[in-house]
Enzyme design. Structure first.
Site, PDB file in Angstrom:
ATOM      1  N   LYS A  78     -11.723 -15.134  -8.839  1.00  0.00           N
ATOM      2  CA  LYS A  78     -12.504 -15.253  -7.594  1.00  0.00           C
ATOM      3  C   LYS A  78     -13.862 -15.881  -7.904  1.00  0.00           C
ATOM      4  CE  LYS A  78     -14.074 -12.408  -3.646  1.00  0.00           C
ATOM      5  NZ  LYS A  78     -14.124 -11.040  -3.099  1.00  0.00           N
ATOM      6  N   SER A 153     -12.462 -10.395   1.587  1.00  0.00           N
ATOM      7  CA  SER A 153     -13.047 -11.673   1.249  1.00  0.00           C
ATOM      8  C   SER A 153     -12.306 -12.421   0.140  1.00  0.00           C
ATOM      9  CB  SER A 153     -14.505 -11.450   0.812  1.00  0.00           C
ATOM     10  OG  SER A 153     -14.565 -10.654  -0.370  1.00  0.00           O
ATOM     11  N   SER A 177     -11.877  -5.810   0.153  1.00  0.00           N
ATOM     12  CA  SER A 177     -11.698  -7.241  -0.103  1.00  0.00           C
ATOM     13  C   SER A 177     -10.609  -7.608  -1.106  1.00  0.00           C
ATOM     14  CB  SER A 177     -13.019  -7.870  -0.554  1.00  0.00           C
ATOM     15  OG  SER A 177     -13.894  -7.985   0.536  1.00  0.00           O
TER      16      SER A 177
END
Length: 488
Positions: A78, A153, A177
């Site tokens: 990420k 997210s 997330s």
């Protein structure tokens, strides 16, 4: 069967027997990325040359017999987790050209094992969002239906694993997330206990809630990755010293007599009927495996969402104060004086949702409202922690839906922040209490994946994995996303 469709443990078998090389595995994934990435937009950076170099090094390691459980396995990280020499943008204009001079501790651990980094995944800007629509660069699509969101997210990481762009991915979870996008994309996603995995090198959003965790194709892979990424880190003051268990030893099908709590609060207003039915069928599967199902209540969980948005936004307003254009990141070209430079830089660099959270957090911390909002939210946090402690006196794990809905349409909630925030209604309480939680695919509703969330006591990842593995073996979820041309 293509190499890119295999799990970590399947790839390791082939690598160990020298039936394939790490270079072949890496090339298979890079080809897959070229094939599906134009459709799903999961990645912000692809590190092809770096990956091929690391694959050759992994093959050397394997030849010398120095390989471990993750040597030669490709990963996607990420883009809010620092990678030395590789752009780390947080999907924000503020950090569009930022290249960290160091690795996050988790990245360092993976590289030491001989893991191959294929690229960095898209996210909601600074990890603020539940749909990955808040990225400054692109909107990631759900591989199950390209007109729908992958969640957020960490939507880029979840979509990448659902589409077989890597064997596993890392994400961060502040209020859901990892678990919510895992649910919406039909993959396994775990948020470990707060403090179990080092946050050093993770770009801070809300420091008392953030935690790094893995996305994988099955529960076995989740245990393998967890074994590597946990551990005390002196560089992170919230990192905890605990004995490192072997999480793969918990992967057993026997859950006879295990007490599973089902909280009525996780089946309230707003849950889609299809999601409710699929999760209730999953509870029946666990009951048939010999688990004891116990009805429980977590009364204060209904206040988790407002408390979360006050605490997280307050911490974000403090953490994001560092982006002023002075030392790194975006700087305005035209300004009149220092104060104006701060204002213009931040106005240009931050997106709409990030500005909203900073304003909310600053308001909650302001002298006239501190007691009414921030202090009250901290009290609610304690009440929620106490509720979970009481619940765990009656049961060993708690289960429920990960998300109240399946993946929603892109743009559907873009102008309704409250509807967007409600996507995390079942996940935020776990972060507030610092507990571990996993989302595993449990079925489909209208052809879209539904996630089952399993929550455990602090440091009880082993028990969560035990339940998740037993369920996975009994349920045999085998549906694959078709929107990208039938992945796997």
């Amino acid at each position: 069967m293509e190499l890119y469709s295999l799990t970590i443990h399947e790839l390791r078998e082939l690598l160990k027997k020298r039936e394939v090389s790490a270079l072949e595995v890496t090339k298979s994934y890079l080809e897959r990325i070229k094939e599906v990435e134009p459709k799903i937009d999961a990645l912000v950076t692809i590190t092809e040359d770096f990956a091929l170099q690391k694959a050759k090094e992994a093959d050397e390691k394997i030849k010398k017999g120095e390989d471990t459980a993750l040597t030669g396995i490709p990963v996607i990280i990420k883009d809010n987790i620092s990678t030395e020499g590789i752009k780390t943008t947080c999907s924000s204009k503020m950090l569009e050209n930022y290249i960290p001079p160091y690795n996050a501790t988790v990245v360092e651990k993976l590289l030491e094992e001989g893991v191959i980094i294929l690229g960095k995944s898209n996210l909601d800007e600074f990890a603020m969002g539940s749909s990955t629509e808040n990225s400054a660069f692109k909107t990631t699509k759900n591989p199950w239906d390209l007109s729908r969101v992958p969640g957020g997210s960490s939507g880029g990481s979840a979509a990448a694993i659902a589409a077989d762009e890597a064997a596993f991915a890392l994400g961060s979870d502040t209020g859901g997330s990892i678990r919510q996008p895992a649910s919406l994309c039909g993959v396994v996603g775990m948020k470990p206990t707060y403090g179990l995995v080092s946050r050093y090198g993770l770009v801070a959003f809300a420091s008392s809630l953030d935690q790094i965790g893995p996305f994988t194709k099955d529960v076995t892979d989740c245990a393998i990755v967890l074994n590597t990424i946990i551990g005390h880190d002196p560089k992170d003051s919230t990192s905890l010293k605990i004995d490192k268990p072997d999480y793969t030893s918990y992967l057993k099908e026997d859950i006879k007599g295990l007490r599973i709590g089902v909280a009525k609060e996780f089946f309230g207003e707003g849950i889609e009927e299809g999601v409710k039915e699929t999760v209730q069928e999953s509870i029946k599967v666990l009951q048939d495996l010999g688990a004891e199902i116990i009805d429980i209540s977590i009364p204060y969980v209904e206040y988790a969402l407002p408390a979360y948005y006050i605490i997280a936004s307050a911490e974000a307003s403090s953490n994001l104060a560092r982006y002023d254009g002075i030392r790194y990141g975006h700087i305005a070209e035209k300004y009149e004086d220092l104060i104006d430079m701060y204002m213009v830089t931040r106005s240009e660099g931050f997106g709409k949702e990030v500005k909203r959270r900073i304003m909310l957090g600053t308001y909650a911390l302001s002298s006239g409202y501190y007691d009414a909002y921030y202090k009250k939210a901290l009290k609610v946090r304690t009440l929620i922690k106490n509720d979970f402690e009481k619940a765990f006196e009656k049961c060993d794990v708690i289960i429920g839906p990960t998300s109240p809905t399946v993946a929603f349409k892109i743009g559907e909630r873009a102008n309704d922040p409250l509807a967007m925030y409600l996507a995390d209604i079942y996940t935020v309480s776990v972060n507030i209490a610092g507990l571990p939680g996993i989302s595993i695919p449990c079925g489909l509703s209208d052809g879209l994946p539904v996630g089952l969330q399993i929550i455990g006591r602090h440091f009880d990842e082993g028990k969560i994995l035990n339940v998740a593995y037993a369920f996975e073996q009994a349920n045999k979820f085998s549906a694959k996303p078709q929107a990208i041309g039938g992945a796997r």
